[in-house]
Design an enzyme around this catalytic site. Sequence first.
Site, mmCIF file in Angstrom:
data_model
loop_
_atom_site.group_PDB
_atom_site.id
_atom_site.type_symbol
_atom_site.label_atom_id
_atom_site.label_comp_id
_atom_site.label_asym_id
_atom_site.label_seq_id
_atom_site.Cartn_x
_atom_site.Cartn_y
_atom_site.Cartn_z
ATOM 1 N N GLU A 84 9.011 -14.319 -11.270
ATOM 2 C CA GLU A 84 8.365 -13.058 -10.882
ATOM 3 C C GLU A 84 7.788 -12.306 -12.076
ATOM 4 O O GLU A 84 6.678 -11.811 -12.009
ATOM 5 C CB GLU A 84 9.407 -12.117 -10.248
ATOM 6 C CG GLU A 84 9.635 -12.292 -8.779
ATOM 7 C CD GLU A 84 10.547 -11.203 -8.246
ATOM 8 O OE1 GLU A 84 11.674 -11.066 -8.752
ATOM 9 O OE2 GLU A 84 10.149 -10.504 -7.320
ATOM 10 N N ASN B 42 -1.775 2.148 5.944
ATOM 11 C CA ASN B 42 -0.872 1.064 5.524
ATOM 12 C C ASN B 42 -0.571 0.207 6.741
ATOM 13 O O ASN B 42 -0.362 0.749 7.830
ATOM 14 C CB ASN B 42 0.460 1.615 5.012
ATOM 15 C CG ASN B 42 0.348 2.242 3.641
ATOM 16 O OD1 ASN B 42 -0.729 2.267 3.049
ATOM 17 N ND2 ASN B 42 1.464 2.753 3.149
ATOM 18 N N GLY B 43 -0.484 -1.074 6.560
ATOM 19 C CA GLY B 43 -0.150 -1.955 7.682
ATOM 20 C C GLY B 43 -1.309 -2.896 7.976
ATOM 21 O O GLY B 43 -2.233 -3.056 7.166
ATOM 22 N N LYS C 148 13.799 -14.416 -10.612
ATOM 23 C CA LYS C 148 13.535 -13.325 -11.555
ATOM 24 C C LYS C 148 12.580 -13.786 -12.639
ATOM 25 O O LYS C 148 11.632 -13.103 -12.971
ATOM 26 C CB LYS C 148 14.869 -12.859 -12.162
ATOM 27 C CG LYS C 148 15.015 -11.416 -12.387
ATOM 28 C CD LYS C 148 15.330 -10.548 -11.197
ATOM 29 C CE LYS C 148 14.464 -10.686 -10.010
ATOM 30 N NZ LYS C 148 14.951 -10.136 -8.787
ATOM 31 N N HIS D 225 19.582 -35.790 -7.285
ATOM 32 C CA HIS D 225 18.898 -36.245 -6.068
ATOM 33 C C HIS D 225 17.386 -36.014 -6.144
ATOM 34 O O HIS D 225 16.706 -36.044 -5.127
ATOM 35 C CB HIS D 225 19.473 -35.517 -4.845
ATOM 36 C CG HIS D 225 20.918 -35.822 -4.613
ATOM 37 N ND1 HIS D 225 21.373 -37.076 -4.274
ATOM 38 C CD2 HIS D 225 22.032 -35.047 -4.714
ATOM 39 C CE1 HIS D 225 22.696 -37.063 -4.156
ATOM 40 N NE2 HIS D 225 23.121 -35.831 -4.427
ATOM 41 N N ARG E 132 5.037 0.151 -6.147
ATOM 42 C CA ARG E 132 5.039 -0.658 -4.929
ATOM 43 C C ARG E 132 4.133 -1.870 -5.057
ATOM 44 O O ARG E 132 4.217 -2.794 -4.252
ATOM 45 C CB ARG E 132 4.576 0.192 -3.739
ATOM 46 C CG ARG E 132 5.506 1.334 -3.405
ATOM 47 C CD ARG E 132 4.865 2.264 -2.405
ATOM 48 N NE ARG E 132 4.617 1.629 -1.135
ATOM 49 C CZ ARG E 132 5.424 1.695 -0.088
ATOM 50 N NH1 ARG E 132 6.534 2.385 -0.164
ATOM 51 N NH2 ARG E 132 5.134 1.095 1.035
ATOM 52 N N LYS F 171 6.517 -4.091 -4.123
ATOM 53 C CA LYS F 171 7.936 -3.745 -4.104
ATOM 54 C C LYS F 171 8.500 -3.859 -2.705
ATOM 55 O O LYS F 171 9.594 -4.369 -2.497
ATOM 56 C CB LYS F 171 8.124 -2.312 -4.632
ATOM 57 C CG LYS F 171 9.572 -1.850 -4.676
ATOM 58 C CD LYS F 171 10.375 -2.676 -5.659
ATOM 59 C CE LYS F 171 11.842 -2.321 -5.681
ATOM 60 N NZ LYS F 171 12.645 -3.351 -6.353
ATOM 61 N N CYS G 186 0.828 -1.212 0.000
ATOM 62 C CA CYS G 186 0.000 0.000 0.000
ATOM 63 C C CYS G 186 0.857 1.256 0.000
ATOM 64 O O CYS G 186 1.978 1.263 0.494
ATOM 65 C CB CYS G 186 -0.877 0.022 1.241
ATOM 66 S SG CYS G 186 -1.867 -1.448 1.437
ATOM 67 N N TRP H 157 -3.022 -2.709 -1.427
ATOM 68 C CA TRP H 157 -2.604 -4.062 -1.773
ATOM 69 C C TRP H 157 -3.360 -4.956 -0.786
ATOM 70 O O TRP H 157 -3.076 -4.929 0.416
ATOM 71 C CB TRP H 157 -1.100 -4.188 -1.597
ATOM 72 C CG TRP H 157 -0.495 -5.463 -2.102
ATOM 73 C CD1 TRP H 157 -0.141 -5.757 -3.391
ATOM 74 C CD2 TRP H 157 -0.141 -6.612 -1.328
ATOM 75 N NE1 TRP H 157 0.409 -7.015 -3.451
ATOM 76 C CE2 TRP H 157 0.428 -7.564 -2.204
ATOM 77 C CE3 TRP H 157 -0.247 -6.943 0.022
ATOM 78 C CZ2 TRP H 157 0.871 -8.805 -1.785
ATOM 79 C CZ3 TRP H 157 0.200 -8.188 0.452
ATOM 80 C CH2 TRP H 157 0.760 -9.106 -0.455
ATOM 81 N N GLU I 159 18.571 -16.894 -7.843
ATOM 82 C CA GLU I 159 18.113 -15.550 -8.188
ATOM 83 C C GLU I 159 17.565 -15.512 -9.620
ATOM 84 O O GLU I 159 16.544 -14.872 -9.892
ATOM 85 C CB GLU I 159 19.271 -14.553 -8.010
ATOM 86 C CG GLU I 159 19.002 -13.141 -8.453
ATOM 87 C CD GLU I 159 17.798 -12.475 -7.783
ATOM 88 O OE1 GLU I 159 17.282 -13.020 -6.783
ATOM 89 O OE2 GLU I 159 17.354 -11.435 -8.279
HETATM 90 O O1 M6R Z 1 13.480 -4.560 0.009
HETATM 91 P P1 M6R Z 1 14.064 -5.919 0.270
HETATM 92 O O2 M6R Z 1 15.368 -6.107 -0.378
HETATM 93 O O3 M6R Z 1 14.098 -6.247 1.726
HETATM 94 O O4 M6R Z 1 13.028 -6.910 -0.383
HETATM 95 C C1 M6R Z 1 13.126 -8.284 -0.184
HETATM 96 C C2 M6R Z 1 12.237 -9.024 -1.159
HETATM 97 O O5 M6R Z 1 10.900 -8.743 -0.912
HETATM 98 C C3 M6R Z 1 12.563 -8.676 -2.606
HETATM 99 O O6 M6R Z 1 13.904 -8.922 -2.901
HETATM 100 C C4 M6R Z 1 11.684 -9.462 -3.570
HETATM 101 O O7 M6R Z 1 12.010 -10.814 -3.515
HETATM 102 C C5 M6R Z 1 11.823 -8.886 -4.966
HETATM 103 N N1 M6R Z 1 10.552 -8.885 -5.610
HETATM 104 C C6 M6R Z 1 12.796 -9.619 -5.796
HETATM 105 O O8 M6R Z 1 12.823 -9.242 -7.120
#
Ligand code: M6R
Length: 607
Positions: free
Chosen positions: A487, A99-100, A484, A503, A27, A602, A2, A73, A480
């Site tokens: 996502e 927010n929260g 990516k 395995h 975000r 984000k 949010c 959100w 990673e």
């Molecule tokens: O802001 P942060 O680095 O703490 O965020 C951690 C994760 O939420 C963040 O890396 C998330 O996995 C991203 N969407 C990765 O692309």
Amino acid sequence: MCGIIGYCGPRPAAPILIEGLRRLEYRGYDSAGIAVGRDNALTVIKRAGKISNLRGHVTPEMPGIIGIGHTRWATHGGVTDENAHPHTDGSGKIAIVHNGIIENYQPLKDRLLAEGVHFASETDSEVIAHLLAGFYRGDLEAAVKETVSLIKGTYGIVAMHSDEPGRLVGARNGSPLVLGVGEGEMFLASDVTAIIAHTRQVIYIEDGEVISVTGRDYRTTDLRDNQIVKHIDHVGWELEEIEKAGFTHFMEKEIHEQPEAIRRATTGRIDHEFATGHLGGLNLSNRELLEINRVKILAAGTSYHAAMVASYVLESIARIPTTAELASELRYRNPIVERNSLYFAISQSGETADTLYAMREVQRKGGRVLGICNVVGSTIARESDGGVYIHSGPEIAVASTKAFTSQLTAFYLFALIMGRMRDVSFEQGARFVEELESVPEKIERILADTTRIQDLARRYARYDNMLFLGRGINYPVALEAALKLKEVSYIHAEGYSAAEIKHGPIALINEETPSLFIVPDDGLRSKVINNMKEVKARQGRVIALAVEGDQEVEAIADDTLFVPRSSELMYPFLMTVPTQLFAYYCAIERGCNVDQPRNLAKSVTVE
Ligand code: M6R
């Protein structure tokens, strides 16, 4: 997650709120709304879906010079117009954005329902508006204090009341809130990106603080009404940094910014005379650094993968046992916090709830936690016992790219410092520095021609499953890469140690499940080649990410991408960039919303 924007000043509020909401889009959100006040009345417009759905209802001419806006959100209740913020009390005189998560909203709601209050939404946030109405006796600030005293959970709140037409009141506990101080106007926001088009002068609100704002002044107090003197910070980011600068997407732009971001992360931090690093913010003397015999790095998502790479580097050159810890797990594990252990909390946003709470748990037990953050003034940066800013500039795309390689840079410098205090000689240190300083130029070479990666993405984007395989320090790079791809393109992808596939995961291999192997010219190369052959023997298609001139790998793989030759420890930088581009182009090919993938936020400020 949010986002909040509030405006108080002489200009029409609605366009400023809408522009602020657009800046917060990155975000991640699923509905949006604004409330604007004029002539002792509030107008609330809110819709499920994109901010553009407010168009037609919000016009630049819409009267009102004060207002609040929100991107939601969903957590409590579906994505509907009713559940979007702002929420109002029964009289429609009070509007709030939140927010929260209000953890005790159900008993509060039950009590209000028993008193005959009607709820218009399924959200936890709406209780705030009704509680405020109950406490309001002509003073919004006092009512906010009484309300938040009842609330358990996290909040960043901004409230307005039509009987106090020139005032906004904000409160914070665990969810960021920042005041922007303009010329005769004030802004409240969850994130500086929403306001830097208007002002760079900001005040970060802390947990337990309440801020009362008019166009000309502000007052910050705690819940017992003690006045708090705040100092104004200057935000260093330029407006252009949060714009696309000719790129189609922020993700593409941020991938291309990596050479510069890495250079920035090292600027002023290399001591050539002693072939070591210099990280002033650590707040630790050399003697204290020498006493450290264990490092633990708390993180989530991409930052966790950076932490994993860091653990290899620290162990390799500083010989200090280092572990990457999923912050969400560590917090509830009753962690053992030992003397002479050093903790890092690593987070691009500096607001990730899992990482923040894990950090607080370690600090509560007496552990020292250093922050590695990108966002200046973020909660982790402020609450940690020292740390390092990576200075990558705003990262707007939800998928983290440049923050990852900048985080690595910060850790490589830390590893160098620790190594040079132990077994690393001047010559070895100088070589390490030279290699690290050559990374940006090598990434530039990769970025100079992306046509081969685009072509690959065009051919592989049709698959529904993919494996990413690497070993040693490139194992986290494989993780990673898989993160990516899933996502941004929604292709199901898994990262594994190449050694591990036999395995279990090898059962997945067939002609419809391609594998991308990371094959640097390091000590594990021949073993990874064997793993590639095992996949080929089972009709699996293989993409290899190899080092320029590696004809043996090229001959085995179906497709090969090359990166410049480098020293072993620097390959995580070079191998990561093509996988980011691959994910980006696959997402484009599949018509995905690259910068704002579905369901993602984000900065993940809830547990
Ligand atoms: O802001 P942060 O680095 O703490 O965020 C951690 C994760 O939420 C963040 O890396 C998330 O996995 C991203 N969407 C990765 O692309």
